[in-house]
Design a protein around this motif. Sequence first.
Motif, short mmCIF file in Angstrom:
data_model
loop_
_atom_site.label_atom_id
_atom_site.label_comp_id
_atom_site.label_asym_id
_atom_site.label_seq_id
_atom_site.Cartn_x
_atom_site.Cartn_y
_atom_site.Cartn_z
N SER A 52 16.62 40.90 3.70
CA SER A 52 17.93 40.83 3.04
C SER A 52 17.96 39.72 1.99
CB SER A 52 19.01 40.59 4.09
OG SER A 52 20.28 40.43 3.49
N ARG A 53 17.37 38.57 2.30
CA ARG A 53 17.38 37.45 1.35
C ARG A 53 16.54 37.76 0.12
NH1 ARG A 53 19.83 32.92 2.95
NH2 ARG A 53 20.48 32.77 5.13
N LEU A 54 15.41 38.40 0.31
CA LEU A 54 14.58 38.78 -0.84
C LEU A 54 15.29 39.84 -1.70
CD1 LEU A 54 11.01 38.89 0.74
CD2 LEU A 54 11.84 37.29 -0.98
N TRP A 55 15.98 40.76 -1.05
CA TRP A 55 16.73 41.77 -1.79
C TRP A 55 17.83 41.12 -2.61
CZ3 TRP A 55 17.18 46.20 -4.01
CH2 TRP A 55 18.43 46.75 -4.27
N SER A 56 18.49 40.12 -2.02
CA SER A 56 19.54 39.41 -2.75
C SER A 56 18.96 38.64 -3.94
CB SER A 56 20.27 38.45 -1.80
OG SER A 56 21.24 37.69 -2.48
N LEU A 57 17.80 37.99 -3.73
CA LEU A 57 17.16 37.27 -4.82
C LEU A 57 16.74 38.23 -5.93
CD1 LEU A 57 16.00 34.60 -5.94
CD2 LEU A 57 13.89 35.09 -4.68
N HIS A 58 16.21 39.38 -5.55
CA HIS A 58 15.83 40.41 -6.54
C HIS A 58 17.04 40.83 -7.37
CE1 HIS A 58 14.55 44.28 -8.19
NE2 HIS A 58 15.63 44.80 -7.62
N GLY A 59 18.16 41.09 -6.69
CA GLY A 59 19.36 41.51 -7.41
C GLY A 59 19.85 40.46 -8.39
N TRP A 60 19.80 39.19 -7.97
CA TRP A 60 20.26 38.12 -8.87
C TRP A 60 19.32 37.96 -10.06
CZ3 TRP A 60 17.65 33.47 -9.93
CH2 TRP A 60 18.37 32.57 -10.74
N MET A 61 18.00 37.97 -9.81
CA MET A 61 17.04 37.79 -10.90
C MET A 61 17.10 38.94 -11.89
SD MET A 61 13.72 36.31 -8.80
CE MET A 61 12.71 36.16 -10.26
N SER A 62 17.30 40.16 -11.39
CA SER A 62 17.34 41.32 -12.29
C SER A 62 18.51 41.26 -13.25
CB SER A 62 17.41 42.61 -11.46
OG SER A 62 18.63 42.68 -10.73
N LYS A 63 19.56 40.51 -12.91
CA LYS A 63 20.71 40.36 -13.80
C LYS A 63 20.64 39.08 -14.62
CE LYS A 63 23.68 42.93 -10.60
NZ LYS A 63 24.87 42.85 -9.70
N TRP A 64 20.20 37.99 -13.96
CA TRP A 64 20.19 36.69 -14.65
C TRP A 64 19.14 36.63 -15.74
CZ3 TRP A 64 16.50 32.82 -15.16
CH2 TRP A 64 16.97 31.62 -15.69
N CYS A 65 17.96 37.18 -15.48
CA CYS A 65 16.86 37.09 -16.46
C CYS A 65 17.21 37.73 -17.81
CB CYS A 65 15.58 37.70 -15.88
SG CYS A 65 14.84 36.71 -14.55
N PRO A 66 17.68 38.98 -17.85
CA PRO A 66 18.01 39.57 -19.17
C PRO A 66 19.10 38.81 -19.91
CG PRO A 66 17.84 41.28 -17.48
CD PRO A 66 17.82 39.96 -16.75
N ARG A 67 20.06 38.25 -19.15
CA ARG A 67 21.14 37.52 -19.80
C ARG A 67 20.66 36.21 -20.43
NH1 ARG A 67 24.48 38.85 -15.11
NH2 ARG A 67 24.15 36.71 -14.39
N ASN A 68 19.53 35.70 -19.99
CA ASN A 68 19.03 34.41 -20.46
C ASN A 68 17.71 34.55 -21.22
OD1 ASN A 68 20.80 32.08 -19.08
ND2 ASN A 68 20.62 33.81 -17.66
N ASN A 69 17.45 35.74 -21.76
CA ASN A 69 16.27 35.98 -22.60
C ASN A 69 14.97 35.73 -21.83
OD1 ASN A 69 15.11 36.81 -25.02
ND2 ASN A 69 14.86 34.71 -25.75
#
Length: 289
Positions: free
Chosen positions: A228-245
């Motif tokens: 569950s924690r890795l899935w949550s980290l994946h979800g956050w990274m998949s959104k944060w990375c594109p927003r921050n180039n």
Amino acid sequence: MASSPTIVVCTACHMYSLSISVSSEPYTCDKCRNIVRLTEKISELESRIQTLMEDSKNVRALDTVLDVTSSESPVHCSVPVTTPMQQGNWVTVRRHSRGSKHRSSVPIRTSNRFSPLSEAPTEKPDESALVIGDSIVRNVKIETPANIVQCLPGARAPDILANLKVLANAKRKFSKIVIHVGANDVRLRQSEITKNNVKEVCDLASTMSDTVICSGPLPAYRGDEIHSRLWSLHGWMSKWCPRNNIGFIDNWTSFWGRPDLLKRDGLHPSGCGASLLSRNMAHSLRVCT
């Protein structure tokens, strides 16, 4: 009226069980969860032992060099007296030969597990790419010779940051930097701190390269919590990375539902998994600019 029990199948041992509650999350029986927890602890201890053994070898080798150079004043050692993480490249010193008045050259070499970074080609730094991460990238192979894959067993985001700082202080630049981190961080159960640590790593990497890519976590079959924690980290990274180039590699989709791509510990990629992870990174290095 009480709910009737439902037959569920454990995703690890494939045994059938009866359960009153029905969930969309993969089911893991108590026995497999206990095995996963014990396996996780053993894997973490093995990584720590390996790191300690490597660091111990580096310290002993450095002490040998310092002893030799202190006995012969004309010779100066170029290795700075720092922590093993910051030790330099190969060092050659000369010492007196026993039983003879003539001096002979005896090379004494010291190295550390971060030496591949310092030995990377520097003539054309704009053509070299760096892949750095924890033990998940141990068997990653990138075909392009200019690419450097650096594995730091047991590393968390602050450890990756510390190694990048050493390279930044040495004025190292890379065409692209791929960062794989998170599997060890989620064990701390501090999601916000982990996110801030990942941001710091990406911020520093951005000063060393125009292209920074985050390699997303792999799904782990080691119990519901870490999954569950890795899935949550994946979800956050998949959104944060594109927003921050920042580039993002979606490894979760590639590995999901494929336990054969992981070793028996349910965390590290198997041979086929390492090949798939390598292809994911190689593709991202080609297309990301």
